[in-house]
Design a protein around this motif. Structure first.
Motif, PDB file in Angstrom:
ATOM      1  N   LYS A 130       0.840  -1.200   0.000  1.00  0.00           N
ATOM      2  CA  LYS A 130       0.000   0.000   0.000  1.00  0.00           C
ATOM      3  C   LYS A 130       0.872   1.246   0.000  1.00  0.00           C
ATOM      4  CE  LYS A 130      -3.841  -1.946   2.526  1.00  0.00           C
ATOM      5  NZ  LYS A 130      -4.444  -2.081   3.856  1.00  0.00           N
ATOM      6  N   GLN A 131       1.919   1.199   0.826  1.00  0.00           N
ATOM      7  CA  GLN A 131       2.855   2.310   0.917  1.00  0.00           C
ATOM      8  C   GLN A 131       3.472   2.604  -0.452  1.00  0.00           C
ATOM      9  OE1 GLN A 131       3.276   4.203   3.527  1.00  0.00           O
ATOM     10  NE2 GLN A 131       4.760   5.468   2.399  1.00  0.00           N
ATOM     11  N   LEU A 132       3.876   1.509  -1.132  1.00  0.00           N
ATOM     12  CA  LEU A 132       4.474   1.636  -2.472  1.00  0.00           C
ATOM     13  C   LEU A 132       3.502   2.300  -3.436  1.00  0.00           C
ATOM     14  CD1 LEU A 132       6.293  -1.598  -3.673  1.00  0.00           C
ATOM     15  CD2 LEU A 132       7.172   0.732  -3.558  1.00  0.00           C
ATOM     16  N   ALA A 133       2.260   1.844  -3.375  1.00  0.00           N
ATOM     17  CA  ALA A 133       1.231   2.391  -4.259  1.00  0.00           C
ATOM     18  C   ALA A 133       1.065   3.884  -4.001  1.00  0.00           C
ATOM     19  CB  ALA A 133      -0.085   1.651  -4.054  1.00  0.00           C
ATOM     20  N   LYS A 134       1.090   4.227  -2.730  1.00  0.00           N
ATOM     21  CA  LYS A 134       0.915   5.621  -2.343  1.00  0.00           C
ATOM     22  C   LYS A 134       2.046   6.495  -2.896  1.00  0.00           C
ATOM     23  CE  LYS A 134      -0.917   5.777   1.936  1.00  0.00           C
ATOM     24  NZ  LYS A 134      -0.615   5.754   3.390  1.00  0.00           N
ATOM     25  N   GLU A 135       3.242   5.895  -2.957  1.00  0.00           N
ATOM     26  CA  GLU A 135       4.394   6.649  -3.461  1.00  0.00           C
ATOM     27  C   GLU A 135       4.403   6.757  -4.977  1.00  0.00           C
ATOM     28  OE1 GLU A 135       7.724   4.552  -1.860  1.00  0.00           O
ATOM     29  OE2 GLU A 135       7.138   4.992   0.207  1.00  0.00           O
ATOM     30  N   GLY A 136       3.397   6.138  -5.606  1.00  0.00           N
ATOM     31  CA  GLY A 136       3.269   6.320  -7.048  1.00  0.00           C
ATOM     32  C   GLY A 136       3.907   5.239  -7.895  1.00  0.00           C
ATOM     33  N   MET A 137       4.190   4.068  -7.304  1.00  0.00           N
ATOM     34  CA  MET A 137       4.746   2.965  -8.087  1.00  0.00           C
ATOM     35  C   MET A 137       3.674   2.398  -9.017  1.00  0.00           C
ATOM     36  SD  MET A 137       7.267   0.943  -8.795  1.00  0.00           S
ATOM     37  CE  MET A 137       8.519   1.070  -7.529  1.00  0.00           C
ATOM     38  N   THR A 138       4.076   2.094 -10.241  1.00  0.00           N
ATOM     39  CA  THR A 138       3.185   1.383 -11.161  1.00  0.00           C
ATOM     40  C   THR A 138       3.203  -0.082 -10.761  1.00  0.00           C
ATOM     41  OG1 THR A 138       3.907   2.909 -12.881  1.00  0.00           O
ATOM     42  CG2 THR A 138       2.700   0.937 -13.587  1.00  0.00           C
TER      43      THR A 138
END
Ligand SMILES: Nc1ncnc2c1ncn2[C@@H]1O[C@H](COP(=O)(O)OP(=O)(O)OP(=O)(O)O)[C@@H](O)[C@H]1O
Ligand SMILES: [Mg+2]
Lengths: 240, 218
Positions: free
Chosen positions: A180-188
């Motif tokens: 979730k954290q990764l997604a929040k940081e804008g990772m595809t």
């Protein structure tokens, strides 16, 4: 960011992916769901050519992976992958697991690689495990290390193949939290999962696969609450 | 029947020399056999069946025929053809090396194939080339698993090397046969030989077990 055109894949006579076309935008989180054997893993593995593609095209950042001239190792540095079975390197410490690829593939200096690895371990909450071997970690910790290892290459895209399916239930949360954290940081991200809660909360789009096709795709809320296809309805009624 | 310890004592320098030869040729055989075995193992694993065929043939021949036959072919055939004369020691070392290489090629292949294929996939997914993945991920793990079977192969080779007596390599059995010929004694030379081989293999197994334990806890 990712463009798949009429992708086909067969193992011998068994056609596993029949005709897949889909585009994935930068920073998008796409969740892939579907029954066992529908081709989800195969689809994901075609995105970094762990499976050879037998028809159609896969473009990553404009580069055609199915073109023989493409340097696949170069592309793979930009596409991280996390496996259901973690696949950590058992003969290397956690830190070495993370440092190895940047040092061998990108010729990053040892000190720099180490700093980066420690930073990533902090990010996944495991800085105290830097010097241990993977064998002494729990499943959830292993998977978090695997995520850190993939991130060390600074990929633009992350692929997840059922990252929580091999975990005891109490460890699923810690891994999903990192994702979730990764997604929040804008990772595809492209995530194959059975975690419908995660799909709903984090996914920008859900693809439902069955029998080698993408049967239906939509934003999570719509797909879960208002599925259009019979097959989607029947699958969702079983898993929700 | 009186057992002549004094004759054994008289022959002791020869038995000691023979023991050094036995250990020496076996060591050289296992070392060269390991290097050659790795290459042949890699050759056998090539995807191209035609290219892999000679390696498969090599392995099949040396595993499928008696060492006795192999040493005669090499001693009376191969070596004279290559260097123009027979030479027991050279023939013996070549035969042990070739024979060991066939078994070690299989040990090597089995070691590599026993590594979960997820390891290769993880390495490749990080952008490593096939060679880098082999070198950093697959081979280090495979070598660890190869230690026990390699140790066994060494023990087998040490015993097989007794056949080198038949091409006049002055190892343990060569001197035992000389002993028998000189004094018409059977028990003294061959029981001595048996004891020496037995001690050698016991010591080797012991060292091997220790090494395995150390690798396991590493
Ligand atoms: N290496 C392979 N060789 C032959 N057939 C394969 C191979 N990999 C997958 N398949 C077949 O392809 C089909 C799709 O497999 P895939 O692993 O993509 O399904 P999946 O949707 O990921 O299923 P699951 O939810 O069980 O992981 C299956 O019928 C499988 O048997
Ligand atoms: Mg799967």
């Amino acid at each position: 960011m990712i463009k798949v055109e009429n992708l086909k894949k067969h193992f011998g006579n068994n056609e596993v992916l029949k005709d897949i076309s889909v585009s994935i935008n930068p920073k998008e989180v796409v969740v892939v769901i579907g029954p066992s054997g529908s081709g989800k893993s195969t689809f994901l593995r075609c995105l970094n050519l762990l499976e050879t593609v037998t028809g159609g095209h896969v473009y990553i950042g404009g580069v055609d992976l199915t073109d023989k001239k493409t340097n696949i190792n170069k592309v793979r540095t930009e596409v991280g992958m996390v496996f259901q079975q973690f696949n950590l390197f058992p003969h290397k410490t956690v830190l070495q697991n993370i440092m190895l690829a940047p040092m061998t593939v990108k010729n990053v200096q040892q000190e720099k690689a180490k700093q980066k690895a420690l930073e990533l371990l902090r990010k996944v909450g495991l800085e105290d495990k830097a010097e241990v071997y993977p064998d002494s970690l729990s499943g959830g910790q292993k998977q978090r290390v695997a995520i850190a290892r993939a991130l060390a290459m600074e990929p633009k895209i992350m692929l997840f193949d059922e990252p929580t399916s091999a975990l005891d239930p109490e460890m699923v949360g810690e891994v999903l939290e990192v994702m979730k954290q990764l997604a929040k940081e804008g990772m595809t991200m492209v995530v194959v999962t059975h975690e419908m809660g995660f799909a709903r909360e984090v996914g920008d789009r859900v693809l439902f696969m069955d029998g080698g096709y993408i049967v239906e795709e939509n934003v999570p809320k719509e797909l879960f609450e208002n599925p259009q296809q019979e097959r989607t309805k029947s699958f969702l009624s079983k898993v929700l | 029947m009186d057992f002549r310890f004094d004759l054994i004592g008289e022959y002791m320098p020869y038995f000691i020399e023979g023991t050094f030869y036995t250990i020496g040729v076996s060591l050289i055989g296992i070392l060269l056999g390991t290097i050659l075995g790795l290459l042949i193992g890699l050759g056998k694993m090539m995807k191209n069946k035609v290219l892999a065929f000679p390696f498969n043939l090599h392995i099949a021949f040396y595993r499928g025929t008696p060492f006795f036959v192999q040493i005669y072919l090499i001693h009376f055939g191969l070596i004279p053809a290559l260097i123009g004369t027979t030479n027991g020691l050279v023939a013996g070392i070549v035969a042990l090396t070739l024979n060991a290489s066939a078994y070690i090629a299989e040990i090597f292949r089995a070691g590599i194939q026993s590594i979960d294929k997820g390891q290769m996939e993880a390495a490749r997914s990080l952008g490593m080339s096939h060679v880098q993945a082999m070198r950093h991920i697959i081979l280090p793990q495979a070598f660890k698993r190869m230690v026990p079977p390699l140790g066994n192969e060494f023990i087998v080779l040490l015993k097989e090397s007794s056949i080198l007596a038949l091409v006049a390599v002055p190892e343990i059995m060569y001197w035992s046969r000389a002993f028998q010929g000189q004094y018409y004694k059977v028990w003294e030379p061959y029981l001595t030989a048996a004891v020496i081989y037995f001690v050698l293999t016991m010591v080797l197994s012991f060292l091997l077990r220790r090494l395995e334990k150390r690798l396991a806890t590493e």
